[in-house]
Design an enzyme around this catalytic site. Structure first.
Site, PDB file in Angstrom:
ATOM      1  CE  LYS A 147      -1.422   1.020   4.194  1.00 23.36           C
ATOM      2  NZ  LYS A 147      -0.640   1.985   4.552  1.00 23.36           N
ATOM      3  CB  THR A 148       3.779   2.548   2.236  1.00 18.90           C
ATOM      4  OG1 THR A 148       2.764   2.092   3.528  1.00 18.90           O
ATOM      5  CG2 THR A 148       4.446   3.562   2.294  1.00 18.90           C
ATOM      6  CG  ASP A 194      -1.632   5.749   4.314  1.00 21.93           C
ATOM      7  OD1 ASP A 194      -2.185   4.760   3.693  1.00 21.93           O
ATOM      8  OD2 ASP A 194      -0.534   5.825   4.787  1.00 21.93           O
ATOM      9  CD  GLU A 195      -3.489   2.646   7.287  1.00 19.99           C
ATOM     10  OE1 GLU A 195      -4.400   2.028   6.945  1.00 19.99           O
ATOM     11  OE2 GLU A 195      -2.415   2.172   7.598  1.00 19.99           O
ATOM     12  CD  GLN A 241      -4.757  -4.575   7.188  1.00 20.87           C
ATOM     13  OE1 GLN A 241      -3.879  -4.167   8.347  1.00 20.87           O
ATOM     14  NE2 GLN A 241      -4.405  -4.419   6.224  1.00 20.87           N
ATOM     15  NE  ARG A 282      -0.872  -7.276  11.149  1.00 21.30           N
ATOM     16  CZ  ARG A 282      -0.980  -6.285   9.957  1.00 21.30           C
ATOM     17  NH1 ARG A 282       0.113  -5.733   9.835  1.00 21.30           N
ATOM     18  NH2 ARG A 282      -1.894  -6.516   9.004  1.00 21.30           N
TER      19      ARG A 282
END
Length: 767
Positions: A33-34, A225-226, A256, A614
């Site tokens: 994503k980043t 973002d997010e 998430q 994770r």
């Protein structure tokens, strides 16, 4: 084609180069994503878009800094420096400073942090002569913060029948007036707090259309973002800024979305298609982090949610190991199982300690695992928090315990003499200390002697100090009359700590309450273990054991090679080769506070999804069949989430628990009937468990509470296989002494070697 595009897969590249119009980038866990957000901004810059025409909003300064550094490597630092990139609060603070006069603020307005806000609210509560025990500062600030994030001003707050009735029910009907005074004081002082930065930006754009238009024209491209973590206030600002050009790109993962308690609205990302018709959607579905098995298991979990965006995350990594599910007989054994599994993996794969993470639903759960790791010399660190015995409420209660055992303990006395507040201030304490030094005695000697107090203080102060001393003397007198658990429960109530800690319902207050309850559970478990081992069970003995644990808290924080322990909320965005998700039981995970709401259960399921994803190499889930709650060992039920993982992706270790697919089909208090199927236990040094050992017919229910009882030597011999109510299965390696003081040395499969007094040991003979 630019070099940076060659590092992207096809969906990532599409999300980077298609920059016109509204875009929703659905980014699954570990999907890059980043990288996409960073390269999209870099691509705009390489296409000739001026950096000051791009607004990029993040949730952390770290994310903004890392993205800007990556962009600088592609387009150069000079260009990257001129981007409008930062957190919501930092960017909107910049806008507000430029437009402060429109709202009547100086451009040099001060920004209050939470400590500043609490200090001001405390003074307002005092000036209004309200009961400070009822109007807890943190609770009041939480209500005000929630209102601001919902764009509710003081005037609107007073007109809200729902908010006013909630305050009335909680005994805090004057919050609206505190809110109004707080805002007036801030305005008068040229101050904004963090929530004001969002609230006032909304007010600025609402009341000054010319200013809004200015920024609509300024920013040709807005990237967020997010996006699943945005609240109402952030959502409205973003929507207003892009009304003209609609060049908005939001990146996020609905699966998430786990921060509703902070005001985040999952609806913001779920309803993107309704807000921006004709939008482009890009799905980043390849997970680069985890094995295929972990990704597929996570998909099988999140597919149970109704409110979600359609995507199928996949991995091209190795298939990997199945998710191991450990079924511990107790929370104590669960700690040993995790520790033991960790050691086995380190030996097998040569992992570093830093390759392991233990994730739990609540901070209070750390105690069991901290103690298991410490007793086995495994270094660890608590991420985003304090070690259990370093938390304020724990240190406060233990300070009272220390005073009950040793009233000469001056550091303990200083810590608790005015906590909870009892009107013994700094000046009084300084006088006591000076008098003690002059007379060459301890501070307690001064406080506990009326003749000393009469020389130093007026009648009112004498009463306060005498009352405190009398309370401590009462605790001392009970040391030999009450068990450690009962005495500490008494201290908690009589000291005022219980009423101070348990009247609030904020997330922070609930965490403190859980920590206190976990300490009491630990005391009761200590007492039970000591009785079985024939040891001393007094409060002084418990404090001695605790001090041996806390003495190690000075371990160097610079040593990075440590096991990481944290709540699942804190783990979002992180990754580890090996992840243990612990305490996966109904009422714990999902939390008992969510069981009556399907929407809340869906968020808990998303939290479970975050925990599993994770892991890179191995994900391990554990739960206990019994757990100390309110000082008693109680039966627990495995979480519904365990049953929701497709069986092809899991491997049950030891006894397999048949978990009902409908966890709501029986009441909270009904005993959970478990059917066991024994799976083969690998032979280990010192053990020879055959397949028959402990195997029960499929129709036989688990042992009811109380089946484990004091054991006589009859029927036991060296080599006997037994099961203990807390330590699990083991083998008797030695029996010594005469009744009634016969002791058995037992080598437990997970808990190691224990020496138990048979008349108290709760053992069940297996073979």
């Amino acid at each position: 084609m630019q070099d940076y595009l060659e590092h992207l897969n096809e969906p990532q590249r599409e999300a980077v180069v298609n920059t016109k119009g509204p875009s929703l980038v659905i980014a699954g866990a570990g999907s890059g994503k980043t990288r996409v957000l960073t390269y999209r901004i870099a691509h705009l810059l390489t296409q000739g878009v001026y950096p000051y025409k791009i607004l990029s909003l993040t949730f952390t300064n770290k994310a903004a800094r890392e993205m800007k550094e990556r962009i600088a490597k592609i387009v150069g630092e000079e260009i990257a420096r001129n981007l409008w990139m930062g957190t919501f609060h930092s960017v909107f603070a910049r806008i507000l400073r430029s437009e402060a006069d429109k709202l009547g603020y100086p451009s040099s307005f001060t920004i209050y942090d939470s400590a500043d806000s609490k200090s001001l609210i405390k003074s307002i509560i005092k000036s209004m002569r309200l009961n400070e025990k009822e109007y807890k500062v943190a609770s009041v600030l939480g209500r005000i913060s929630s209102a601001k994030n919902d764009l509710v001003t003081p005037k609107a707050y007073a007109q809200s029948s729902i908010r006013m009735s909630e305050d009335q029910a909680s005994g805090k009907s004057m919050i609206y007036e505190i809110y109004a005074r707080y805002m007036r004081e801030c305005y008068k002082s040229g101050v904004m707090d963090f929530d004001d930065l969002l609230l006032n930006t909304n007010i600025l754009f609402r009341d000054h259309p010319d200013v809004l238009e200015k920024y609509q024209k300024k920013f040709d491209y807005v990237l967020v973002d997010e996006y699943q973590d945005t609240n109402i206030s952030q959502y409205i600002i973003i929507k207003k800024l892009v009304e003209q050009h609609k060049n908005i790109c939001v990146v996020g993962d609905d699966a998430q979305s786990i921060y509703s308690f902070r005001g985040a609205k999952i609806e913001n990302i779920l309803n993107f298609r309704n807000d921006y018709p004709g939008y482009n959607v890009f799905k980043l579905e390849q997970n680069y982090r985890s094995t295929q098995n972990i990704v597929d298991a996570a998909n099988s979990i999140i597919s149970k949610n109704k409110n979600r965006l359609d995507k199928i995350v996949y991995s091209k990594n190795d298939v990997g190991n199945k998710i191991r599910i450990h079924n511990a007989i107790s929370d104590i054994e669960e700690g040993f199982i995790v520790m033991k599994d960790m050691n086995e993996k380190r030996k097998l794969k040569n992992y570093d300690y830093s390759d392991f993470a233990i994730l739990y639903r609540t901070n209070a759960q750390s105690r069991i695992f901290e103690e298991a790791l410490r007793k086995n010399a495994i270094p660890y660190k608590i991420y985003g928090g304090l070690s259990f015995y370093q938390r304020k409420e724990i240190k406060d209660l233990l300070a009272y315990c220390r005073m009950a055992v040793n009233s000469a303990d001056q550091e303990a006395l200083k810590r608790i003499i005015n906590y909870p507040t009892r009107g013994i201030g700094k000046t009084t304490l300084e006088k006591v200390e000076a008098a003690a030094n002059e007379a060459q005695v301890g501070m307690w000697d001064v406080i506990s002697r009326p003749d000393y107090l009469a020389k130093l203080f007026n009648a009112g102060t004498q009463r306060k100090l005498t009352s405190f001393a009398g309370m401590i003397q009462g605790f001392k007198a009970s040391i030999n009359q009450l068990s450690a658990y009962d005495l500490v429960s008494e201290i908690l109530a009589q000291s005022g700590m219980k009423s101070d800690l348990f009247q609030e319902r904020t997330p922070e207050a609930l965490s403190r309450q859980e920590n206190i309850q976990e300490l009491l559970n630990g005391i009761q478990e200590f007492t039970t273990s000591r009785i079985e081992e024939g040891g001393e069970t007094g409060l002084v003995n418990f404090l001695e054991e605790v001090s041996l644990l806390t003495d190690q808290d000075s371990d160097s924080e610079d040593d990075f090679n440590k096991v990481t322990m944290m709540t699942i909320h804190s783990s979002k965005g992180l990754e580890f080769k090996n992840v243990y998700v612990v305490g996966v039981e109904e009422g714990l995970f999902p939390s008992k506070r969510t069981l009556d709401s399907e929407q809340a259960i869906e968020e808990e399921r998303r939290l479970f999804y975050v925990a599993i994803t994770r892991a890179e190499d191995n994900a391990v889930i554990s739960f206990a069949r019994t757990r100390y709650q309110y000082g008693e060992s109680s039966f627990t039920r495995p979480s519904r989430f365990v049953a929701e993982i497709d069986e092809q992706y899991v491997e049950y270790m030891g006894d397999q628990v048949k978990i009902p697919s409908n966890p709501n089909g029986f009441s909270q208090n009904q005993q959970f009937k478990r059917t066991f199927q024994k799976t083969e236990t690998p032979n280990k040094p010192g053990y020879n468990f055959s397949k028959k050992v402990g195997q029960r017919p499929a129709s036989e229910p688990a042992q009811a509470k109380g089946s484990f009882s004091g054991t006589t030597v009859g029927g036991l011999k060296e080599g006997s296989l037994v099961e203990h109510i807390r330590f699990g299965r083991g083998k008797i390696v030695a029996i010594e002494g005469n009744p009634p003081n016969t002791k058995a040395t037992v080598e437990f499969e997970n808990a190691g070697i224990k020496q138990l007094l048979l008349k108290f040991a709760k053992l069940k003979i297996l073979a």
